[in-house]
Design an enzyme around this catalytic site. Structure first.
Site, PDB file in Angstrom:
ATOM      1  N   ASN A   1       0.870  -1.173   0.000  1.00 53.67           N
ATOM      2  CA  ASN A   1       0.000   0.000   0.000  1.00 53.67           C
ATOM      3  C   ASN A   1       0.905   1.222   0.000  1.00 53.67           C
ATOM      4  OD1 ASN A   1      -1.832   2.002   0.481  1.00 53.67           O
ATOM      5  ND2 ASN A   1      -2.710   1.089   2.327  1.00 53.67           N
TER       6      ASN A   1
ATOM      7  N   ARG B   1      -2.537  -2.208  -3.460  1.00 54.64           N
ATOM      8  CA  ARG B   1      -3.727  -1.384  -3.282  1.00 54.64           C
ATOM      9  C   ARG B   1      -3.626  -0.232  -4.280  1.00 54.64           C
ATOM     10  NH1 ARG B   1      -5.150   3.216   1.053  1.00 54.64           N
ATOM     11  NH2 ARG B   1      -7.297   3.443   0.419  1.00 54.64           N
TER      12      ARG B   1
ATOM     13  N   HIS C   1     -12.903   3.119  -0.339  1.00 57.12           N
ATOM     14  CA  HIS C   1     -12.906   2.134   0.760  1.00 57.12           C
ATOM     15  C   HIS C   1     -13.601   0.833   0.343  1.00 57.12           C
ATOM     16  CE1 HIS C   1     -12.984   5.722   3.776  1.00 57.12           C
ATOM     17  NE2 HIS C   1     -11.745   5.305   3.648  1.00 57.12           N
TER      18      HIS C   1
ATOM     19  N   ARG D   1     -11.873  16.433   6.688  1.00 62.76           N
ATOM     20  CA  ARG D   1     -12.589  16.726   5.429  1.00 62.76           C
ATOM     21  C   ARG D   1     -14.026  17.140   5.716  1.00 62.76           C
ATOM     22  NH1 ARG D   1     -11.115  11.162   2.552  1.00 62.76           N
ATOM     23  NH2 ARG D   1      -9.146  10.988   3.656  1.00 62.76           N
TER      24      ARG D   1
ATOM     25  N   GLU E   1      -8.091  -4.784   5.207  1.00 60.65           N
ATOM     26  CA  GLU E   1      -7.991  -4.543   3.767  1.00 60.65           C
ATOM     27  C   GLU E   1      -6.842  -5.358   3.160  1.00 60.65           C
ATOM     28  OE1 GLU E   1      -8.353  -0.418   5.022  1.00 60.65           O
ATOM     29  OE2 GLU E   1      -9.242  -0.004   3.068  1.00 60.65           O
TER      30      GLU E   1
END
Ligand code: ADP
Length: 397
Positions: A7, A91, A180, A241, A384
């Site tokens: 990743n 990823r 996601h 955010r 993940e």
């Protein structure tokens, strides 16, 4: 079969080596400050002492070399030689409209990924750097790309379009993609397993609540709507955010404060959300602590956050025409007892009843709703990396 999961971010690289015969984690680690002074790798082989390797890493290739050396190190390594690595799963954040599933990376795939970089300028270029670097160092090892966007490619058009002039979609692919996806898919599968029912028969809302956060409606195993959009800025308020807002605010704000579009964009991504409202922190632990100490803005930020998640759960139950389970995952979803409780509060009318005792738990796969709750509330720690390794195995195994 041993799969290395990569990743790659702009200056960091997280990795895991997983034995796919039994899904056992063999080693994991992170390379940080790539391309910056003071770079290092923190490496941990399961069952051995952690190692910190401080070495200059001018680029991702240098970092991957050090990671591979750590993996085969006589003292703290996990394997004897690099030839034990059967495949690498990468990823990749944005797969655009081209990829609705994971793919073996070849020349054509890389060309499409280069195109997708325009859609995710912060994320896709470092993902690609990781792919190129691995190819150079492990030339005969197959590479697989697993996309954050792929799981959401099943969204119906009515879910993924914006109400903008249609030619913007045709010319520039301006639409909602969602992110996601690997996590939403993994926790939905785990939830179905826990319930002992096929995923294809369930209506699930998955809440991935970490630094970045998104909610997904999963009907019969397929993503039918999700809260993030063209970029990971849409949807819930997050650590820093802003999430959903009236787009007219942007011009108004620019004029009032004499800001450029880049400055506003930066503030919406890095200075808003829970940090913006609370003025305390983007970390929920700090904000919960401040709220408990009586800080009203910290409490407001939390109330705002919980209310938005609740709103999406209601909306998605309506969209799917019912609801069997709500799943919580990622940093806040897995660890915050109060967040799960507050989000589920007053949702009894939907059939959601949280059990306070069962909910007093962190980071464990378990059902936290009452026996008579018709909608099950489930906590599933996300993984993940394992999902990426499974997808890689499925393609090259
Ligand atoms: P990401 O992978 O998106 O960086 P994580 O899934 O690790 O993020 O989630 C990080 C967030 O989880 C942090 O903002 C932190 O506030 C929150 N978090 C972690 N542990 C707890 C906890 N015990 N209580 C409340 N929030 C927590």
């Amino acid at each position: 079969m041993k799969v290395l999961v990569m990743n790659c971010g702009s200056s960091s690289l997280k990795y895991q080596l997983i034995n796919m015969e039994n899904e056992e984690l063999l080693a994991k680690g992170i390379a940080e400050r790539i391309g910056i002074e003071g770079s290092f790798v923190k490496h941990e082989t399961t069952g051995k002492e952690k190692a910190v390797i401080e070495e200059p890493m001018t680029d991702h290739k240098a970092a991957i070399k050090i990671v591979l050396e750590a993996l085969i190190h006589a003292e703290y390594g996990a394997i004897q030689s690099m030839s034990e690595i059967t495949a690498v799963g990468h990823r990749v954040v944005h797969g655009g409209e081209k990829f609705s599933g994971s793919v073996v990376i070849d020349k054509e795939v890389k060309a499409v990924l280069e195109e997708c970089s325009e859609l995710a300028p912060l994320h896709n270029p470092p993902n690609l750097m990781g792919i190129y670097a691995c190819e150079e160092i492990l030339p005969n090892v197959p590479m697989v790309g697993v996309f954050d966007t792929a799981f959401h490619q099943t969204m119906p058009k009515a879910s993924y379009m914006y109400a903008l002039p249609y030619d913007l979609y045709e010319k520039y692919k301006i639409r909602r993609y969602g992110f996601h996806g690997t996590s939403h898919k993994y926790v939905a599968m785990k939830a179905a397993e826990l319930l002992g029912q096929p995923l294809e028969s369930l209506k699930i809302v998955t809440c991935h609540l970490g630094n970045g956060a998104s909610v997904t409606a999963i009907k019969n195993g397929k993503s039918v709507d999700t809260s993030m959009g063209f970029t990971p800025l849409e949807g819930l308020a997050m650590g820093t955010r802003c999430g959903d807002l009236d787009p007219a605010i942007i011009e108004f704000w620019m004029k009032k404060e004499n800001l450029t579009i880049a400055e506003v964009n930066n503030a919406m991504n890095k200075k808003s959300g829970v940090l913006g409202i609370s003025g305390v922190s983007s970390d929920f632990r700090d904000v919960e602590e401040a709220a408990n100490a009586g800080n009203e803005r910290a409490q407001l930020a939390l109330d705002f956050y919980y209310q938005r998640v609740k709103k999406y759960i209601g909306a998605y139950a309506a969209e799917m025409g019912g609801l069997d389970a709500v799943v919580f995952t990622a940093g806040l979803g897995e660890n915050s007892i109060v967040a799960r409780k507050e989000i589920c509060k007053d949702l009894e009318f939907l059939g959601i009843k949280i059990d306070d005792e069962k909910n007093s738990i962190r980071g464990k796969e378990t059902v936290v709703s009452t026996e008579d709750s018709t909608v099950k509330v489930i906590l599933v720690p996300t993984n993940e990396e394992l999902m990426i390794a499974r997808e890689t195995k499925a393609l090259v195994g």
